[in-house]
Design a protein around this motif. Structure first.
Motif, PDB file in Angstrom:
ATOM      1  N   LYS A 172       0.829  -1.206   0.000  1.00 43.06           N
ATOM      2  CA  LYS A 172       0.000   0.000   0.000  1.00 43.06           C
ATOM      3  C   LYS A 172       0.865   1.258   0.000  1.00 43.06           C
ATOM      4  O   LYS A 172       0.460   2.296  -0.514  1.00 43.06           O
ATOM      5  N   ILE A 173       2.049   1.139   0.569  1.00 39.15           N
ATOM      6  CA  ILE A 173       3.018   2.231   0.567  1.00 39.15           C
ATOM      7  C   ILE A 173       4.380   1.642   0.239  1.00 39.15           C
ATOM      8  O   ILE A 173       4.723   0.548   0.719  1.00 39.15           O
ATOM      9  N   GLY A 174       5.148   2.346  -0.553  1.00 34.73           N
ATOM     10  CA  GLY A 174       6.516   1.949  -0.819  1.00 34.73           C
ATOM     11  C   GLY A 174       7.465   3.081  -0.460  1.00 34.73           C
ATOM     12  O   GLY A 174       7.138   4.253  -0.673  1.00 34.73           O
ATOM     13  N   ILE A 175       8.605   2.733   0.104  1.00 35.89           N
ATOM     14  CA  ILE A 175       9.632   3.715   0.459  1.00 35.89           C
ATOM     15  C   ILE A 175      10.847   3.460  -0.422  1.00 35.89           C
ATOM     16  O   ILE A 175      11.412   2.358  -0.418  1.00 35.89           O
ATOM     17  N   LEU A 176      11.240   4.476  -1.174  1.00 32.25           N
ATOM     18  CA  LEU A 176      12.355   4.342  -2.102  1.00 32.25           C
ATOM     19  C   LEU A 176      13.594   5.039  -1.550  1.00 32.25           C
ATOM     20  O   LEU A 176      13.509   6.121  -0.974  1.00 32.25           O
ATOM     21  N   HIS A 177      14.735   4.422  -1.744  1.00 34.21           N
ATOM     22  CA  HIS A 177      16.009   4.961  -1.264  1.00 34.21           C
ATOM     23  C   HIS A 177      17.116   4.309  -2.063  1.00 34.21           C
ATOM     24  O   HIS A 177      16.942   3.254  -2.669  1.00 34.21           O
ATOM     25  N   HIS A 178      18.286   4.928  -2.061  1.00 32.19           N
ATOM     26  CA  HIS A 178      19.416   4.329  -2.779  1.00 32.19           C
ATOM     27  C   HIS A 178      20.714   4.871  -2.218  1.00 32.19           C
ATOM     28  O   HIS A 178      21.220   4.358  -1.224  1.00 32.19           O
ATOM     29  N   VAL A 200       4.460  -2.914   3.497  1.00 31.33           N
ATOM     30  CA  VAL A 200       5.193  -1.697   3.157  1.00 31.33           C
ATOM     31  C   VAL A 200       6.369  -2.102   2.272  1.00 31.33           C
ATOM     32  O   VAL A 200       7.167  -2.966   2.648  1.00 31.33           O
ATOM     33  N   GLY A 201       6.480  -1.474   1.112  1.00 29.07           N
ATOM     34  CA  GLY A 201       7.521  -1.855   0.169  1.00 29.07           C
ATOM     35  C   GLY A 201       8.857  -1.192   0.472  1.00 29.07           C
ATOM     36  O   GLY A 201       8.929   0.015   0.660  1.00 29.07           O
ATOM     37  N   ASP A 202       9.894  -2.000   0.529  1.00 34.96           N
ATOM     38  CA  ASP A 202      11.263  -1.516   0.661  1.00 34.96           C
ATOM     39  C   ASP A 202      11.851  -1.510  -0.745  1.00 34.96           C
ATOM     40  O   ASP A 202      12.230  -2.549  -1.276  1.00 34.96           O
ATOM     41  N   ASN A 203      11.874  -0.312  -1.375  1.00 31.29           N
ATOM     42  CA  ASN A 203      12.204  -0.199  -2.794  1.00 31.29           C
ATOM     43  C   ASN A 203      11.276  -1.055  -3.655  1.00 31.29           C
ATOM     44  O   ASN A 203      11.694  -1.639  -4.650  1.00 31.29           O
ATOM     45  N   GLU A 204      10.012  -1.139  -3.265  1.00 33.00           N
ATOM     46  CA  GLU A 204       8.953  -1.790  -4.017  1.00 33.00           C
ATOM     47  C   GLU A 204       7.752  -0.856  -4.062  1.00 33.00           C
ATOM     48  O   GLU A 204       7.489  -0.160  -3.080  1.00 33.00           O
ATOM     49  N   PRO A 205       6.987  -0.824  -5.151  1.00 35.60           N
ATOM     50  CA  PRO A 205       7.136  -1.608  -6.380  1.00 35.60           C
ATOM     51  C   PRO A 205       8.222  -1.094  -7.315  1.00 35.60           C
ATOM     52  O   PRO A 205       8.468  -1.685  -8.356  1.00 35.60           O
TER      53      PRO A 205
END
Length: 258
Positions: A172-178, A200-205
């Motif tokens: 439902k929520i994704g958190i993007l980081h790099h 909760v997506g970790d670099n997903e989708p």
């Protein structure tokens, strides 16, 4: 084309090779005097097309799909701006004109095809055509972000489709980081995991990588904390859904604030 509303502005814009006097500015600044240490940005908030480009050869149905904008992201970003007393900078024009979360030299910055849909107005663009879109829309938007950012924490708001290419997306929520200063993003990811039973997506989708442009351009060089949030679009289609997500994100962002 500055607004008379003290909470909304567009900055000082130079003459544009693409936008006419009747076209809106390429970005909108909401709550420019916000006291928060967050700067909210919404790369895919709008779905307008400059008059000179017509409809890019697409009908209303296609221009209402996710290929043209991030459904619900604009409304969510406004709610968060108000709740956090944060400045918001949001893009006015469709990502099909130029995607402001892409390097302007990238092939999909002015996508000839998006999710299987051919974009007639993006076929065989000349160097001059591409440069006009960059100069008129992409660069003013990013210049506005750079001017407002300072030492603030950038929070980029996006939304994603519940299904893509026949694959259901459970998050439902994704958190993007790099790269860069990822501490804030990781704290938010962990806190969301504690506060909700939903996936909760970790670099997903999507994973933040070389494709993304806004966060790498503005946060990485100065090692500023950042966060890119993806919310599933079906949650954002109703006022109640947007209110729930806004309240959740407000709590988490304030708790994890660098």
């Amino acid at each position: 084309m500055a607004s008379n509303n003290p909470h909304i502005g567009s900055g000082e814009l130079r003459p544009s090779p693409l936008l006419g006097v009747d076209d809106p500015p390429p970005f909108q600044i909401i709550n420019p005097a916000g006291a928060s240490s967050f700067l909210i940005v919404c790369d895919h908030a709008g779905k307008l097309i400059p008059r000179r480009l017509g409809s890019l050869g697409l009908g209303p149905e296609e221009l209402g799909r996710h290929i043209a904008w991030d459904l619900g992201a604009a409304e969510l970003s406004v709610m968060l701006s108000k709740a956090l007393d944060a400045t918001l900078i949001r893009q006015t024009y469709s990502r099909l004109v130029i995607d402001c979360n892409r390097d302007p030299s990238a092939p999909d910055a002015m996508a000839p095809v998006s999710d299987g849909t051919i974009i007639p107005g993006n076929q065989d663009l000349s160097a001059e055509d591409r440069a006009a879109r960059v100069e008129s829309i992409h660069e003013p938007y990013h210049s506005a972000i750079a001017s407002a950012l300072g030492e603030k924490t950038i929070v980029a708001i996006h939304s994603f489709t519940p299904e893509m290419n026949g694959v259901v997306r459970p998050w439902k929520i994704g958190i993007l980081h790099h790269l860069g200063n990822t501490g804030f993003a990781m704290s938010v990811l962990a806190e969301l995991g504690r506060m909700t039973t939903q996936p909760v997506g970790d670099n997903e989708p999507y994973a933040m990588d070389g494709i993304d442009y806004t966060v790498p351009r503005h946060a990485y060089p100065a090692e500023l904390p950042y966060l890119e949030i993806e919310v599933r679009q079906d949650i954002l289609l109703t006022p109640e859904g947007r209110a729930r997500i806004s309240a959740l994100l407000q709590t988490v962002l304030q708790k994890c604030k660098p």
